[in-house]
Scaffold this motif. Structure first.
Motif, PDB file in Angstrom:
ATOM      1  N   MET A 161     -61.188 -44.094 -40.744  1.00  0.00           N
ATOM      2  CA  MET A 161     -60.879 -44.537 -39.380  1.00  0.00           C
ATOM      3  C   MET A 161     -61.441 -45.923 -39.140  1.00  0.00           C
ATOM      4  O   MET A 161     -62.491 -46.285 -39.691  1.00  0.00           O
ATOM      5  N   ASN A 162     -60.751 -46.653 -38.297  1.00  0.00           N
ATOM      6  CA  ASN A 162     -61.257 -47.951 -37.866  1.00  0.00           C
ATOM      7  C   ASN A 162     -61.858 -47.821 -36.476  1.00  0.00           C
ATOM      8  O   ASN A 162     -61.425 -46.971 -35.686  1.00  0.00           O
ATOM      9  N   PRO A 163     -62.834 -48.647 -36.163  1.00  0.00           N
ATOM     10  CA  PRO A 163     -63.373 -48.610 -34.793  1.00  0.00           C
ATOM     11  C   PRO A 163     -62.314 -49.095 -33.819  1.00  0.00           C
ATOM     12  O   PRO A 163     -61.376 -49.807 -34.221  1.00  0.00           O
ATOM     13  N   PRO A 164     -62.441 -48.728 -32.544  1.00  0.00           N
ATOM     14  CA  PRO A 164     -61.472 -49.219 -31.552  1.00  0.00           C
ATOM     15  C   PRO A 164     -61.471 -50.747 -31.512  1.00  0.00           C
ATOM     16  O   PRO A 164     -62.496 -51.384 -31.800  1.00  0.00           O
ATOM     17  N   VAL A 224     -64.238 -52.519 -29.632  1.00  0.00           N
ATOM     18  CA  VAL A 224     -65.545 -52.557 -30.308  1.00  0.00           C
ATOM     19  C   VAL A 224     -65.573 -53.718 -31.301  1.00  0.00           C
ATOM     20  O   VAL A 224     -66.542 -54.488 -31.372  1.00  0.00           O
ATOM     21  N   ILE A 282     -67.972 -57.173 -31.186  1.00  0.00           N
ATOM     22  CA  ILE A 282     -68.791 -57.648 -32.317  1.00  0.00           C
ATOM     23  C   ILE A 282     -68.453 -59.099 -32.638  1.00  0.00           C
ATOM     24  O   ILE A 282     -69.351 -59.932 -32.843  1.00  0.00           O
ATOM     25  N   LEU A 283     -67.174 -59.414 -32.651  1.00  0.00           N
ATOM     26  CA  LEU A 283     -66.768 -60.787 -32.986  1.00  0.00           C
ATOM     27  C   LEU A 283     -67.241 -61.778 -31.912  1.00  0.00           C
ATOM     28  O   LEU A 283     -67.547 -62.932 -32.223  1.00  0.00           O
ATOM     29  N   LYS A 338     -70.065 -61.459 -30.310  1.00  0.00           N
ATOM     30  CA  LYS A 338     -71.482 -61.665 -30.640  1.00  0.00           C
ATOM     31  C   LYS A 338     -71.638 -62.612 -31.828  1.00  0.00           C
ATOM     32  O   LYS A 338     -72.574 -63.404 -31.891  1.00  0.00           O
ATOM     33  N   VAL A 339     -70.723 -62.483 -32.761  1.00  0.00           N
ATOM     34  CA  VAL A 339     -70.736 -63.395 -33.920  1.00  0.00           C
ATOM     35  C   VAL A 339     -70.561 -64.838 -33.441  1.00  0.00           C
ATOM     36  O   VAL A 339     -71.271 -65.749 -33.886  1.00  0.00           O
ATOM     37  N   GLN A 377     -73.741 -66.036 -31.778  1.00  0.00           N
ATOM     38  CA  GLN A 377     -74.774 -66.280 -32.789  1.00  0.00           C
ATOM     39  C   GLN A 377     -74.479 -67.563 -33.577  1.00  0.00           C
ATOM     40  O   GLN A 377     -75.389 -68.352 -33.852  1.00  0.00           O
ATOM     41  N   PHE A 388     -67.127 -63.974 -41.429  1.00  0.00           N
ATOM     42  CA  PHE A 388     -67.717 -62.709 -40.967  1.00  0.00           C
ATOM     43  C   PHE A 388     -66.630 -61.723 -40.558  1.00  0.00           C
ATOM     44  O   PHE A 388     -66.734 -60.527 -40.831  1.00  0.00           O
ATOM     45  N   LYS A 389     -65.598 -62.237 -39.909  1.00  0.00           N
ATOM     46  CA  LYS A 389     -64.495 -61.352 -39.495  1.00  0.00           C
ATOM     47  C   LYS A 389     -63.868 -60.692 -40.721  1.00  0.00           C
ATOM     48  O   LYS A 389     -63.517 -59.508 -40.692  1.00  0.00           O
ATOM     49  N   LEU A 400     -66.128 -57.941 -41.853  1.00  0.00           N
ATOM     50  CA  LEU A 400     -66.043 -56.806 -40.920  1.00  0.00           C
ATOM     51  C   LEU A 400     -64.766 -55.995 -41.169  1.00  0.00           C
ATOM     52  O   LEU A 400     -64.818 -54.758 -41.283  1.00  0.00           O
ATOM     53  N   GLN A 437     -65.230 -52.172 -42.286  1.00  0.00           N
ATOM     54  CA  GLN A 437     -65.477 -51.414 -41.055  1.00  0.00           C
ATOM     55  C   GLN A 437     -65.010 -49.968 -41.135  1.00  0.00           C
ATOM     56  O   GLN A 437     -65.640 -49.077 -40.564  1.00  0.00           O
ATOM     57  N   ASN A 452     -69.066 -45.421 -31.629  1.00  0.00           N
ATOM     58  CA  ASN A 452     -68.828 -46.811 -31.206  1.00  0.00           C
ATOM     59  C   ASN A 452     -70.136 -47.543 -30.955  1.00  0.00           C
ATOM     60  O   ASN A 452     -70.317 -48.694 -31.369  1.00  0.00           O
ATOM     61  N   PHE A 510     -72.026 -48.068 -34.248  1.00  0.00           N
ATOM     62  CA  PHE A 510     -71.324 -49.082 -35.053  1.00  0.00           C
ATOM     63  C   PHE A 510     -71.601 -50.484 -34.492  1.00  0.00           C
ATOM     64  O   PHE A 510     -71.902 -51.422 -35.242  1.00  0.00           O
ATOM     65  N   GLN A 511     -71.534 -50.592 -33.173  1.00  0.00           N
ATOM     66  CA  GLN A 511     -71.765 -51.904 -32.554  1.00  0.00           C
ATOM     67  C   GLN A 511     -73.224 -52.332 -32.723  1.00  0.00           C
ATOM     68  O   GLN A 511     -73.507 -53.497 -33.022  1.00  0.00           O
ATOM     69  N   PHE A 561     -73.808 -53.650 -36.279  1.00  0.00           N
ATOM     70  CA  PHE A 561     -73.352 -55.014 -36.552  1.00  0.00           C
ATOM     71  C   PHE A 561     -74.082 -56.059 -35.702  1.00  0.00           C
ATOM     72  O   PHE A 561     -74.177 -57.217 -36.103  1.00  0.00           O
ATOM     73  N   THR A 562     -74.604 -55.625 -34.560  1.00  0.00           N
ATOM     74  CA  THR A 562     -75.456 -56.556 -33.804  1.00  0.00           C
ATOM     75  C   THR A 562     -76.699 -56.874 -34.623  1.00  0.00           C
ATOM     76  O   THR A 562     -77.126 -58.030 -34.713  1.00  0.00           O
ATOM     77  N   ILE A 587     -75.778 -59.173 -37.488  1.00  0.00           N
ATOM     78  CA  ILE A 587     -75.575 -60.567 -37.077  1.00  0.00           C
ATOM     79  C   ILE A 587     -76.905 -61.258 -36.811  1.00  0.00           C
ATOM     80  O   ILE A 587     -77.133 -62.390 -37.252  1.00  0.00           O
ATOM     81  N   THR A 588     -77.778 -60.574 -36.091  1.00  0.00           N
ATOM     82  CA  THR A 588     -79.008 -61.243 -35.647  1.00  0.00           C
ATOM     83  C   THR A 588     -80.122 -61.219 -36.686  1.00  0.00           C
ATOM     84  O   THR A 588     -80.997 -62.070 -36.656  1.00  0.00           O
TER      85      THR A 588
END
Lengths: 193, 207
Positions: free
Chosen positions: A59-62, A65, A69-70, A72-73, A76, B32-33, B36, B40, B58, B61-62, B65-66, B69-70
């Motif tokens: 499964m992939n995350p929604p 979500v 994350i992207l 936040k990337v 950063q 990074f994408k 992911l 993922q 969710n 998972f979030q 990855f936070t 990243i950090t």
């Protein structure tokens, strides 16, 4: 016939999962030909694992979500990009400061050595800069190359009178020593040269 | 390689190590994408299979990855595989959650009634009938997996989703290799019993 495998359970699962040494593989295969129950157990474990892994879903995350994350990337990456020039400038400034310090130190050191080397010999004794054609007279005031006025007052004379006689003889001269700056300077000297 | 000139296809063909370096040194977000998107599915599936709740999965998972990243600059030293480092973070976050809950939940947990796990399973290449059968099959399997003791479920999932060796599983879970192997063996024995019971129930239902 039952097998006499050592660590049978451990060997069995390692055989099923494909994590068995070649030497143990030979042992296991020999045991499988001799022990029908072991063969049934191995096949049962193998089929169960295959059934399980074949049907476990991926499964992939929604999407939201992943998007969060992207984002936040991106934040950063922006932070890191802002930090990088500061680090670079700081390092560059430090480099310049270090280089300037080295040059300044070398220049001052060279100047100091040149000034002192004219008057201080290797043996460390202090030599006064009295011109060769002037014979120092003990009772005559004179000025050395460090601009120190020497007055021998060992006699019974009046100090004020002696000072007047000394300063009255002083007159401006041009300093042409190599270590001095190119600008003309005014110095007072008791030398007649 | 000039990363500014790299096409999207170029990113997908670049290995993990190179993508990690591109992100760390050039703040390359597309790198990074790509990482992911590449990993993922396995990470999310692992987390979900362990916690059994979409919302919790969710969040974990979030959070994972936070941290990735950090903390990448501070704690990832590029000596090992990047994905193994990420998996460890995901695993630890999952276990932390489960320890806090002091229970391992079923995939059909009642505390998440609006979330249908089986609607999320991709079935693009299946017909409607196949999709239904597949969904039922997944459903029964996940019920059985969820019924396993947590230590056994953990080994099965780490092996399947992360393709870890038993040495890696042992290192990650803090047990000996033999213990990890033993847990896998008991997990398979238990699953087999559940499948047999399920088959027996189906036969009884049809009679």
């Amino acid at each position: 016939m039952k097998s006499t495998l050592p660590n049978k359970d451990e060997l069995t699962i390692r055989f099923v999962m494909g994590e068995i040494d070649p030497s143990e593989q030979v042992l296991m295969q020999k045991a499988l030909t001799e022990d029908e129950n072991l063969l049934i157990e191995v096949e049962a474990l193998r089929q169960t694992y295959a059934r399980c892994t074949r049907k476990l879903p991926d499964m992939n995350p929604p999407a939201e979500v992943q998007q969060a994350i992207l984002e936040k990337v991106a934040v950063q990456a922006e932070k890191a990009a802002q930090k990088a020039p500061v680090r670079y400038l700081t390092f560059r400034r430090l480099s310049y400061a270090a280089a300037a310090t080295v040059v300044l130190s070398a220049g001052l050191g060279w100047n100091y050595i040149n000034n002192d080397s004219a008057t201080i010999p290797a043996d460390g004794s202090v030599q006064t800069a009295i011109p060769a054609d002037i014979e120092p007279v003990m009772n005559t005031p004179w000025i050395d190359n460090r601009d120190i006025l020497h007055i021998n007052t060992a006699g019974a004379g009046n100090l004020a009178t002696e000072l007047d006689s000394v300063t009255g003889r002083l007159r401006p001269v041009d300093d042409m020593t190599p270590a001095s700056r190119p600008a003309r300077q005014l110095q007072l000297t008791g030398s007649t040269q | 390689m000039n990363t500014n000139m790299m096409s999207a296809a170029g990113y997908t063909q670049t290995d993990d190590d190179q993508l990690v370096r591109m992100f760390r040194k050039n703040n390359d977000q597309l790198a990074f994408k790509t990482l992911l998107e590449r990993h993922q599915s396995k990470i999310y599936s692992y987390i979900y299979s362990m916690v059994g709740s979409g919302d919790v999965a969710n969040d974990i998972f979030q959070d994972t990855f936070t941290k990735v990243i950090t903390k990448m600059d501070d704690t990832y030293n590029e000596q090992g595989k990047w994905i193994a480092w990420v998996m460890r973070i995901a695993h630890n976050a999952t276990i932390d959650y489960l320890r806090k809950q002091k229970r391992f939940v079923d995939v059909n947990a009642k505390d998440d009634p609006d979330y249908d796990f089986y609607e999320r399973i991709p079935d693009t290449e299946l017909s409607a009938q196949e999709g239904m059968e597949q969904g039922e099959s997944h459903k029964s399997l996940m019920k059985h997996v969820a019924a396993l003791p947590p230590e056994q479920r953990e080994v099965v999932m780490l092996r399947h989703y992360y393709e870890m060796s038993f040495k890696e599983i042992a290192d990650l879970t803090g047990v000996s290799i033999n213990t990890a192997l033993g847990r896998m063996r008991y997990a398979l024995i238990n699953l087999r019993k559940m499948f047999e019971q399920e088959n027996a129930n189906e036969i009884n239902a049809t009679e």
